[in-house]
Scaffold this active site. Structure first.
Site, short mmCIF file in Angstrom:
data_model
loop_
_atom_site.label_atom_id
_atom_site.label_comp_id
_atom_site.label_asym_id
_atom_site.label_seq_id
_atom_site.Cartn_x
_atom_site.Cartn_y
_atom_site.Cartn_z
CG HIS A 113 -49.83 7.25 14.76
ND1 HIS A 113 -48.54 7.68 14.95
CD2 HIS A 113 -50.63 8.23 15.24
CE1 HIS A 113 -48.55 8.87 15.52
NE2 HIS A 113 -49.82 9.22 15.71
CE LYS A 145 -40.39 16.40 6.78
NZ LYS A 145 -39.01 16.41 6.33
#
Length: 188
Positions: free
Chosen positions: A37, A102
């Site tokens: 990222h 999550k």
């Protein structure tokens, strides 16, 4: 009952999903964790093309283990999503429509999900082998030097996920907690 969604992935297909919905995804999903990222964001800031089309993409926060012979991928359980929170709003503003991971997200990510009509899905933590069984093909497309954290293009069939943040501002973690507390009060 699960909602089946197949590629092409669009905001239109996700707009009626609500926090708590069970979904089975079939189509192309990209993998990226925090190191990837960071690189993708830096590429965009330099005016370079990212390794995949951000618009209408789904990014799965996973660093899979090496594939066993005859399998496209090793265990592929979700990683904790907050590590991508510094980058997620920018990618959502560029048209990414879903994330899979999550854990809870920052207020900035929650605002970006709603602002952009996107969705945050939770994958089943602790069920990495089950998740890997849904991956039919996997190809490293960028940052091979990152090993497990390289960007991969996956083709998944019936990948089981649950809507945590929906495009209308629903939040399963908040709503689920409230429902639980209400049920406890009703028992008293």
């Amino acid at each position: 009952m699960s909602i089946r969604i197949t590629e092409p992935f669009t905001k239109e297909k996700f707009k009626d999903l609500r926090a708590g919905d069970s979904v089975l995804l079939t189509g192309t999903v990209y993998t990226a964790r925090d190191a990837a990222h960071k690189r993708i964001t830096e590429m965009i800031e330099r005016g370079e093309e990212p390794p995949f089309e951000i618009r209408n993409s789904i990014v799965y926060y996973v660093g899979p283990t090496p594939a066993k012979p005859g399998r496209p991928i090793g265990s592929a359980g979700p990683t904790t999503s907050y590590r991508m929170d510094a980058y997620a709003p920018k990618l959502l503003d560029l048209g990414q429509i879903a994330m899979i991971g999550k854990g809870q997200r920052s207020q900035e990510v929650m605002d970006a999900v709603t602002r952009n009509g996107a969705v945050y899905f939770a994958a089943i933590g602790g069920a990495a082998a089950l998740m890997a069984g849904c991956v039919k093909s996997a190809e490293v497309i960028a940052f091979d030097d990152l090993g497990a954290e390289a960007v991969r293009k996956l083709y998944v069939e019936d990948l089981p996920v649950t809507v945590v943040l929906d495009s209308a501002g629903g939040n399963l973690y908040k709503e689920g907690r409230q429902a639980y507390l209400q049920s406890v009060e009703n028992i008293k």
